[in-house]
Design a protein around this motif. Structure first.
Motif, PDB file in Angstrom:
ATOM      1  N   SER A 139      -5.436 -38.275  -4.274  1.00 23.57           N
ATOM      2  CA  SER A 139      -6.283 -37.591  -5.254  1.00 23.57           C
ATOM      3  C   SER A 139      -6.257 -36.084  -5.047  1.00 23.57           C
ATOM      4  O   SER A 139      -6.324 -35.311  -6.005  1.00 23.57           O
ATOM      5  N   LEU A 156      -9.358 -39.655  -9.036  1.00 21.77           N
ATOM      6  CA  LEU A 156      -9.757 -40.855  -8.299  1.00 21.77           C
ATOM      7  C   LEU A 156      -8.938 -42.070  -8.704  1.00 21.77           C
ATOM      8  O   LEU A 156      -8.726 -42.988  -7.898  1.00 21.77           O
ATOM      9  N   MET A 183      -6.146 -43.748  -6.640  1.00 25.83           N
ATOM     10  CA  MET A 183      -6.393 -44.576  -5.462  1.00 25.83           C
ATOM     11  C   MET A 183      -6.633 -46.037  -5.840  1.00 25.83           C
ATOM     12  O   MET A 183      -6.703 -46.897  -4.953  1.00 25.83           O
ATOM     13  N   SER A 232      -1.852 -48.271  -3.225  1.00 27.52           N
ATOM     14  CA  SER A 232      -3.067 -47.599  -2.779  1.00 27.52           C
ATOM     15  C   SER A 232      -3.182 -47.727  -1.269  1.00 27.52           C
ATOM     16  O   SER A 232      -3.219 -48.834  -0.729  1.00 27.52           O
ATOM     17  N   ALA A 290      -5.789 -47.006   0.547  1.00 26.26           N
ATOM     18  CA  ALA A 290      -7.086 -47.600   0.893  1.00 26.26           C
ATOM     19  C   ALA A 290      -7.005 -49.122   0.830  1.00 26.26           C
ATOM     20  O   ALA A 290      -7.578 -49.831   1.672  1.00 26.26           O
ATOM     21  N   VAL A 319     -13.066 -41.539   3.080  1.00 25.50           N
ATOM     22  CA  VAL A 319     -12.724 -42.837   2.505  1.00 25.50           C
ATOM     23  C   VAL A 319     -12.365 -43.857   3.578  1.00 25.50           C
ATOM     24  O   VAL A 319     -12.911 -44.974   3.614  1.00 25.50           O
ATOM     25  N   ASP A 355     -13.819 -44.784  -2.956  1.00 25.19           N
ATOM     26  CA  ASP A 355     -13.141 -43.823  -3.815  1.00 25.19           C
ATOM     27  C   ASP A 355     -14.148 -42.893  -4.480  1.00 25.19           C
ATOM     28  O   ASP A 355     -13.951 -41.673  -4.549  1.00 25.19           O
ATOM     29  N   ASN A 409     -15.350 -39.752  -2.801  1.00 25.73           N
ATOM     30  CA  ASN A 409     -14.589 -38.499  -2.883  1.00 25.73           C
ATOM     31  C   ASN A 409     -15.230 -37.470  -3.808  1.00 25.73           C
ATOM     32  O   ASN A 409     -14.904 -36.282  -3.722  1.00 25.73           O
TER      33      ASN A 409
END
Length: 426
Positions: free
Chosen positions: A111, A145, A148, A153, A155, A332, A366, A369
Motif C-alpha cells: 500500500s 488498502l 493487500m 497478499s 498478510a 499490520v 489492513d 493502516n
C-alpha cells in the motif's frame, strides 16, 4: 504476575518509541530472565524457528517482483488504461484512482508504494479536474488498502502460516473482499462527483482503449500467471513467488525496457531491506507469541471469547474490536501475528470457518493502516504529499467510515468473500 510484567514491558517499549520488533524481543528476554528457569540461549532458537516456514519464503520473492514492476513503468500504463475505460463516467477520475490502486496493489502488494506511485500522478490531476484536495488525498491513501486484499497478499501468507490453512483459498476470499471495497469506494466517487458538480472527461475511442490495453497487458498479466499457475496445480504459492520475479524482470527489462541490470541490482537491495523489515518482525513476534502461550497469557485473553462459543457472531464482533483497537497502535503484521493465536481457538470451537476468519482478520489489520494515531498509510501520505499529519487524518475519515461498513458486510455476509473459495476448494 508474568502477564503484568509482559504488559509493563510492552507499554514501556512503546512509550519510548522503540522499534516494535525490539519491543517484542526485549519483552520476551526480560520476562524469561526474571520469571522462568528456561535458559535464555533457547530464545534465539525460537526466533529462528519462527522463520522456518516454506510458506514465509514467498514474502521476499513477492517483494522483489513488486519492486521490479513498480519501477518498470507499470503505474503510468495502468493509469492510462483505466482512464480510457472509466474516465468519462461521473466520478471517472476518482474511480480511476480506486481501480488503478486495486490493480497496482494486486501486483506490488504494497500500500505504501501504491500511494507514492499512483498518488504523485493522480492527486494533482484530481485537484485540477475539480475534486477537492481532501478528496484527492483520501482517495489515494485509502484505495491503496485494496492491494493487500487482492492476491497475492503478504498478510494472507502470514495468516496461512500461523493458522495452517490453504493460501489458495485465502487468496480467493481476498478477491471477493477486494471487489467489495472497490465497488463501495467507486460508489462514493460517483456520489461525490455528482454533488460537487465535477465535470466529466471526454470518452476515449476504441483505438485509444486498444492502444492503452496493449501497453498494460504484460503488467496485469502477472497476477493472471500467478493465480493461474497456483489454481491450475502447476506450482505452489511459494513457487509462484519465484515465477513472479522472473516474469517481472522479463517485462521490465525486455518488454517495457525501463530497467537494466544495474537498476535490477539496486532493486534487489531495496527489496531485501523491505523483506528483512517484515521478516525480522515475524521472527520477534513469533518469539513473543510463544512467550504469551507458555505463560498462559494467550489462554487468559481467549477465555472471555470462549464464553461466546455458542455465538459465532459475538466472537466475530470481538475479533473486529480487538484487531481494530490493535491496528491503532501496532503495524499490520504484529497485529496479525499476536492476535491470531488468541482468536483461532475460540473461533474454531464456535465453528467459524478459518478461511472466512482469515479474510476478516486481514481486512481488520489492513484498515489499521489508515486508523489514527499510528496508521502507516497516514505517515506515508503525509511524507509523499508534503502535508501535515492531521490534514491526512481528516481526508481519510469518510473513506474509513466506508471501510468499516465493508468490514461489517464481509464479517456477517460470508457469501461475499467465500463464494470463490467454496467453489474452488469444496
Amino acid at each position: 504476575m508474568t502477564s503484568l510484567l509482559i504488559v509493563a514491558c510492552l507499554v514501556c517499549g512503546l512509550l519510548i518509541s522503540l522499534p516494535i520488533f525490539v519491543v517484542f524481543a526485549a519483552t520476551a528476554f526480560i520476562t524469561f530472565g526474571l520469571t522462568s528457569e528456561i535458559p535464555l540461549s533457547i530464545l534465539p532458537q525460537r526466533i529462528s524457528a519462527g522463520l522456518e516456514s516454506f510458506t514465509l519464503l514467498a514474502i521476499p520473492f513477492f517483494f522483489l517482483a513488486a519492486q521490479i514492476m513498480s519501477r518498470g513503468g507499470l503505474s503510468d500504463r495502468l493509469i492510462a488504461f483505466v482512464q480510457t475505460l472509466v474516465g468519462h463516467l461521473p466520478g471517472g477520475l476518482g474511480m480511476t484512482v480506486v481501480l488503478t490502486c486495486m490493480l497496482f496493489g494486486s501486483i506490488t502488494g504494497s500500500s505504501a508504494s501504491t500511494i507514492v506511485a499512483v498518488g504523485t500522478i493522480l492527486v494533482p490531476a484530481l485537484t485540477k479536474s475539480g475534486y477537492s484536495p481532501q478528496f484527492a488525498i483520501g482517495s489515494v491513501t485509502c484505495s491503496a488498502l485494496i492491494g493487500m486484499l487482492i492476491p497475492p497478499s503478504n498478510a494472507m501468507i502470514i495468516y496461512a502460516a500461523v493458522a495452517n490453512v490453504s493460501i489458495g483459498a485465502l487468496f480467493m476470499s481476498g478477491i471477493g473482499a477486494g471487489l467489495l471495497f472497490s465497488f463501495a469506494y467507486c460508489a462514493y466517487c460517483v456520489g461525490y462527483a455528482q454533488i460537487a458538480g465535477v465535470p466529466r472527461s471526454p470518452r476515449a475511442n476504441l483505438s485509444q482503449i486498444i492502444a492503452a490495453a496493449r501497453e498494460v497487458v504484460w503488467g496485469v498479466g502477472m497476477p493472471i500467471v500467478i493465480l493461474g499457475g497456483v489454481y491450475g496445480g502447476v506450482f505452489t504459492a511459494t513457487e509462484a513467488s519465484v515465477v513472479a520475479v522472473f516474469y517481472a524482470a522479463f517485462v521490465g527489462m525486455v518488454v517495457y525496457r525501463q530497467i537494466n541490470l544495474s537498476d535490477l541490482w539496486e532493486i534487489c537491495i531495496d527489496s531485501g531491506i523491505a523483506s528483512s523489515r517484515v521478516l525480522i518482525l515475524v521472527a520477534a513476534a513469533s518469539l513473543f507469541s510463544w512467550l504469551m502461550s507458555i505463560s498462559g497469557t494467550t489462554a487468559a485473553m481467549a477465555a472471555p471469547l470462549r464464553s461466546f462459543s455458542g455465538e459465532p457472531s459475538l466472537i466475530l464482533l470481538a475479533t473486529n474490536a480487538l484487531l481494530l483497537v490493535g491496528g491503532m497502535v501496532v503495524d499490520v503484521y504484529s497485529n496479525l501475528l499476536i492476535m491470531a493465536p488468541v482468536i483461532l481457538g475460540p473461533a474454531g470451537a464456535a465453528g467459524i470457518n478459518t478461511t472466512h476468519l482469515g479474510v476478516v482478520m486481514v481486512v481488520n489489520v489492513d484498515i489499521g493502516n489508515i486508523t489514527p494515531p499510528f496508521g502507516l498509510n497516514l505517515f506515508v501520505a503525509a511524507a509523499a504529499f508534503g502535508l501535515p499529519y492531521f490534514s491526512i487524518v481528516r481526508a481519510v475519515l469518510p473513506w474509513l467510515a466506508i471501510s468499516l461498513v465493508c468490514l461489517i458486510v464481509i464479517t456477517y455476509v460470508p457469501a461475499i468473500p467465500m463464494w470463490l473459495p467454496e467453489r474452488l476448494y469444496p
